[in-house]
Enzyme design. Structure first.
Site, PDB file in Angstrom:
ATOM      1  CD  GLU A   1      40.246 -53.798  -0.586  1.00 31.04           C
ATOM      2  OE1 GLU A   1      39.071 -54.156  -0.373  1.00 31.04           O
ATOM      3  OE2 GLU A   1      40.688 -52.682  -0.271  1.00 31.04           O
TER       4      GLU A   1
ATOM      5  CE  LYS B   1      40.467 -47.111   4.083  1.00 31.82           C
ATOM      6  NZ  LYS B   1      40.216 -46.351   2.815  1.00 31.82           N
TER       7      LYS B   1
ATOM      8  CE  LYS C   1      36.723 -50.759   3.566  1.00 31.48           C
ATOM      9  NZ  LYS C   1      36.249 -50.264   2.275  1.00 31.48           N
TER      10      LYS C   1
ATOM     11  CG  HIS D   1      41.667 -53.909   4.351  1.00 28.42           C
ATOM     12  ND1 HIS D   1      41.729 -54.897   3.414  1.00 28.42           N
ATOM     13  CD2 HIS D   1      40.554 -53.174   4.025  1.00 28.42           C
ATOM     14  CE1 HIS D   1      40.726 -54.773   2.568  1.00 28.42           C
ATOM     15  NE2 HIS D   1      40.004 -53.745   2.920  1.00 28.42           N
TER      16      HIS D   1
ATOM     17  CG  ASP E   1      34.145 -48.181  -0.336  1.00 27.15           C
ATOM     18  OD1 ASP E   1      33.609 -47.088  -0.623  1.00 27.15           O
ATOM     19  OD2 ASP E   1      35.358 -48.288  -0.043  1.00 27.15           O
TER      20      ASP E   1
ATOM     21  CG  ASP F   1      37.433 -44.576   3.208  1.00 25.35           C
ATOM     22  OD1 ASP F   1      38.353 -44.066   3.870  1.00 25.35           O
ATOM     23  OD2 ASP F   1      37.662 -45.373   2.265  1.00 25.35           O
TER      24      ASP F   1
ATOM     25  CD  GLU G   1      36.317 -51.647  -0.688  1.00 26.29           C
ATOM     26  OE1 GLU G   1      35.829 -52.045   0.385  1.00 26.29           O
ATOM     27  OE2 GLU G   1      37.309 -50.900  -0.763  1.00 26.29           O
TER      28      GLU G   1
ATOM     29  CG  HIS H   1      40.653 -51.462  -4.719  1.00 26.74           C
ATOM     30  ND1 HIS H   1      39.933 -51.569  -3.569  1.00 26.74           N
ATOM     31  CD2 HIS H   1      41.485 -50.393  -4.549  1.00 26.74           C
ATOM     32  CE1 HIS H   1      40.283 -50.586  -2.734  1.00 26.74           C
ATOM     33  NE2 HIS H   1      41.211 -49.873  -3.306  1.00 26.74           N
TER      34      HIS H   1
ATOM     35  CD  GLU I   1      34.104 -47.573   2.932  1.00 26.84           C
ATOM     36  OE1 GLU I   1      33.864 -48.715   3.386  1.00 26.84           O
ATOM     37  OE2 GLU I   1      35.236 -47.230   2.560  1.00 26.84           O
TER      38      GLU I   1
ATOM     39  CB  SER J   1      40.381 -45.365  -3.827  1.00 18.59           C
ATOM     40  OG  SER J   1      40.004 -46.085  -2.675  1.00 18.59           O
TER      41      SER J   1
END
Ligand SMILES: C=C(OP(=O)(O)O)C(=O)O
Ligand SMILES: [Mg+2]
Length: 423
Positions: A204, A336, A387, A364, A241, A311, A163, A154, A284, A42
């Site tokens: 994840e 990131k 995270k 990550h 998130d 993000d 998330e 994900h 997030e 994403s």
């Protein structure tokens, strides 16, 4: 004087089985060090470019051109230079590329070399990576956000928010915090199985069943926290998130799981309702990367209550972050390294955030590897939060296990989970 003697690169696989870059730096004193670049699903529109070949290899698009760029163009410039001046190394690669987003060399080529140079320098000085990058001041072992229910891009379910994470804030050490998190993860698995939900994992390492709506995962997580013997809120909180750029279309947010299409204002109310009901400390990408108006509404509504992390919004870019600071948008940034392309630029962004009171969360990518660079990086920069997925699957536990090791090595580690959200 020690200098860079050679740089090589090869294609290896990431945790989704897609090709990625592994760069290796060889120093004149015989030191050899490598780094593997992660990859997102994403991704933010303004991220640095991940250079991919046209053809499919190992089930994904190859990175042979990026590897060639490491071995030819980049190596030509860096061989002979000292590995101890990271800023110089990174500046040379930036100038060589000459574009705004590394579209010539590929951010995967540049970041691979940048990380491998840092690691080689540390190794040659007989220092752990966190100590080389952070000196004696890097002592905070970050409070983790562990993604234990996966949705969005994900997972193959209808959960819109990407998330659902637990944050073990109420502990005195990372070790204790991780232990509690892992107990909660296993308890959640049992609870889901008892109710007939599949317990297959998302990218994840979190569980990824279908739920009635976007709130049910939170209910399950709270039950798991309590059943595992911990206190929601006091000891273990919730972080989300939403990755809402993924469900933003034509100025509206479509929550399929709830059967709703919402305006930014209504979505902010949806979050405010969740925050009032549950011990949520961090959200997030609550609004989409293109919706700065929505971000403003969200920040006004919730910015003094919880952490609002950008993000896709900031993509670890210091210019975009500066715009956010100026406009009073969000109050934290996800970090990131591959969104911006080098170790030095990542550090610049963290410094800007820290000077302006924006929290940093080292992160990550959904496509990861056994490389635990970000664990050392988080400690070095005192980001105090990280995270890196569920406490399961090797590419995620590589980071948690490295943090356990660092915490043991540091004679006076700090774990500041209890302070993080005392606003
Ligand atoms: C880690 C994330 O996912 P990805 O790597 O797919 O961007 C995220 O969105 O925060
Ligand atoms: Mg995100």
């Amino acid at each position: 004087m020690v200098y860079i003697d050679n740089i090589v690169a090869q294609e290896v696989l990431d945790s989704r089985g897609n090709p990625t870059v592994k760069a290796t730096v060889i120093l004149s004193d015989g030191t050899v060090a490598s780094a593997i670049v992660p990859s997102g699903a994403s991704t933010g529109k303004r991220e640095a470019l991940e250079l991919r070949d046209g053809d499919e290899r190992f089930g994904g698009k190859g990175v042979l051109k990026a590897c060639e760029n490491v071995e030819v163009a980049i190596a030509d410039e860096l061989v002979g230079l000292s590995p101890y001046n990271q800023a110089e190394i990174d500046a040379i690669m930036k100038e060589l590329d000459g574009t705004q987003n590394y579209s010539k060399l590929g951010a995967n080529a540049v970041l691979g070399v940048s990380m491998a140079v840092a690691r080689a320098a540390a190794k040659s000085l007989h220092l752990p990576l966190y100590r080389y990058l952070g000196g004696s001041n890097g002592v905070i072992v970050p409070t983790p956000m562990l993604n234990i229910i996966n949705g969005g891009a994900h997972a193959d379910n209808d959960v819109d928010l990407q998330e659902y994470m637990i944050m073990p804030t109420g502990f005195d050490s990372f070790k204790e915090a991780l232990r509690a998190s892992s107990e909660i993860y296993h308890t959640l698995k049992k609870l889901l199985a008892e109710d007939g939900h599949p317990t297959a994992l998302g990218d994840e390492g979190g569980f990824a069943p279908n739920f009635k709506n976007n709130e049910e995962p939170i209910e399950y997580i709270l039950k798991a926290i309590e059943k595992a013997g911990y206190k929601p809120g006091d000891e273990v909180s919730i972080a989300l998130d939403a990755a809402s750029s993924e469900f933003y279309k034509d100025g509206k947010y479509e929550l399929k799981g709830d059967g709703k299409v919402l305006s930014a204002e209504e979505l902010a109310d949806f979050y405010a309702n969740l925050v009032a009901k549950y011990p949520i400390v961090s959200l997030e990408d609550g609004m989409a990367e293109d919706d700065w108006e929505g971000w403003k509404i969200l920040t006004e509504k919730l910015g003094d209550k919880i952490q609002l992390v950008g993000d896709d919004l900031f993509v670890t870019n210091k210019e975009i972050l500066a715009e956010g600071i100026e406009k009073g948008v969000a109050n934290a940034i996800l970090i990131k390294p591959n969104q911006i392309g080098s170790v030095s630029e990542t550090m610049e962004t963290v410094r800007l955030a820290q000077r302006n009171g924006y929290n940093c969360v080292m992160s990550h990518r959904s496509g990861e590897s056994e490389d635990a660079f970000i664990a050392d990086f988080a400690v070095a920069l005192n980001t105090a939060q990280i995270k890196t997925g569920a406490p399961a699957r090797g590419e995620r536990t590589a980071k948690y296990n490295r943090l356990l090791e660092i915490e043991r090595d540091l004679l006076y580690p700090e774990y500041i989970g209890k302070e993080l959200f005392r606003r």
